[in-house]
Design an enzyme around this catalytic site. Structure first.
Site, PDB file in Angstrom:
ATOM      1  N   HIS A  78       0.828  -1.208   0.000  1.00 20.62           N
ATOM      2  CA  HIS A  78       0.000   0.000   0.000  1.00 20.62           C
ATOM      3  C   HIS A  78       0.864   1.260   0.000  1.00 20.62           C
ATOM      4  CE1 HIS A  78      -3.449  -2.507   1.998  1.00 20.62           C
ATOM      5  NE2 HIS A  78      -3.130  -2.916   0.782  1.00 20.62           N
ATOM      6  N   HIS A 237      -9.127  -2.211  -5.420  1.00 23.55           N
ATOM      7  CA  HIS A 237      -8.056  -2.467  -4.450  1.00 23.55           C
ATOM      8  C   HIS A 237      -7.010  -3.407  -5.029  1.00 23.55           C
ATOM      9  CE1 HIS A 237      -5.992  -2.639  -0.641  1.00 23.55           C
ATOM     10  NE2 HIS A 237      -5.833  -3.942  -0.873  1.00 23.55           N
ATOM     11  N   ASP A 241      -3.048  -2.720  -5.141  1.00 19.81           N
ATOM     12  CA  ASP A 241      -2.003  -3.669  -4.775  1.00 19.81           C
ATOM     13  C   ASP A 241      -1.013  -3.879  -5.920  1.00 19.81           C
ATOM     14  OD1 ASP A 241      -2.884  -4.178  -2.207  1.00 19.81           O
ATOM     15  OD2 ASP A 241      -3.879  -6.065  -2.696  1.00 19.81           O
ATOM     16  N   HIS A 264      -0.238 -11.089  -5.282  1.00 21.30           N
ATOM     17  CA  HIS A 264       1.137 -10.679  -5.019  1.00 21.30           C
ATOM     18  C   HIS A 264       2.159 -11.636  -5.621  1.00 21.30           C
ATOM     19  CE1 HIS A 264      -0.565  -7.715  -2.379  1.00 21.30           C
ATOM     20  NE2 HIS A 264      -1.090  -8.629  -1.584  1.00 21.30           N
TER      21      HIS A 264
END
Length: 300
Positions: A78, A237, A241, A264
């Site tokens: 973030h 969101h 990310d 991720h």
């Protein structure tokens, strides 16, 4: 010329770690040209520093956690997302714990924090990673891909089998040449499912998670009283990310990024594949500001 950037003054904030639930202090400090984005754990007997790079990502299960065998810093995505959006190239990030504060679960608090420190242009040219050829990674039906593009565009799709995830709100395209990161992305919060939160807490994790810093869903609905900030906040969101994950490359990417159910791990693997294939990219600078395909907020 498009120049490297840092912050003008040191600035600090405190918050709780998402998993430990403990209070943590974050301090951002100015850094010289070509310093890069460097993290420092100040709570260790011998404070250690590590520079942002795809190879320092050690864990991607619940967040992007960076570090070495000696130390790690979790949930960096973030803050990295905010640094990318504001074009910060050089900064020292000090934290007195193993994870960054979760704040409200988005990046808007970090945007405000960086802006409060002041943003300054430095003297050396900013370097960009220009993607020259398509490169893709897959994991089952999940994928992450770069394609050559004269700017920075993200095309992201999520797919969760839950009543709160509507098909019309599961796909978003953001072109950062014309779309504002601050208004379109920065306020999108992290999210999780109640059964997952209960499992994580039973295993000593997510102790700092709450309805104040995450969207939480039960078996059928969102349980936050204030609802969503965007109708498609979930996928926004994921874009937030991705911006942060990609900035672990240390430079802004000039490319189109396509993410389909990517997270991720895939985001990081894509960066590693780029690094391992020098023919897929080149480092570029821009003498003429009007030629730069990625606009940044003006320095005040």
């Amino acid at each position: 010329m498009i120049l490297q950037r840092s912050i003008k003054d040191s600035v600090s904030a405190t918050g709780v770690g998402l998993h430990s639930g403990k209070k943590v202090k974050l301090t951002l400090k100015p850094a010289p040209e070509n310093h890069g984005i460097v993290f420092c754990r100040t709570d260790l007997t011998s404070p250690m520093r590590i520079k942002a790079d795809p190879t320092i990502v050690q864990d991607t299960k619940l967040c992007s956690a960076i570090g070495t065998e000696e130390f790690k810093v979790a949930t960096v995505e973030h803050l990295m997302s905010a640094l990318s959006a504001l074009g910060i190239d050089n900064i020292l990030i000090e934290v007195n714990g193993p994870e960054l504060p979760i704040m409200d679960g988005s990046s808007i608090s970090f945007i405000y924090l960086i802006k409060s420190a002041g943003i300054i242009d430095q003297t050396l040219p900013k370097q960009f990673v220009f993607i020259k050829e398509a490169i893709e990674v897959n994991d089952g039906d999940k994928s992450a891909r770069f394609d050559p593009h004269p700017g920075f565009l993200i095309d992201f799709t999520i797919d969760f089998p839950h009543p709160a995830f509507k098909d019309d709100d599961s796909h978003v395209v953001i072109d950062f040449f014309k779309d504002s990161y601050v208004s379109e992305i920065s306020r999108a919060r992290t999210f999780g499912f109640m059964h997952e939160v209960e499992f994580l807490r039973a295993n000593g994790l997510a102790r700092g998670g709450s309805l104040d810093n995450a969207i939480v869903l039960d078996e059928s609905k969102i349980i936050n009283d204030d609802g969503l900030r965007y109708t498609d906040e979930f996928v926004r969101h994921k874009i937030l990310d991705a911006v942060g994950d990609l900035y672990l490359l240390g430079h802004q990417v000039i490319a189109k990024f396509d993410g389909y159910k990517s997270g991720h791990a895939l985001n990081n693997q894509l960066l590693r594949n780029v690094q391992n294939d020098p023919s897929s990219y080149e480092i570029v600078t821009f003498v003429n500001e009007n030629e730069c395909p990625i606009p940044y907020v003006s320095v005040t």
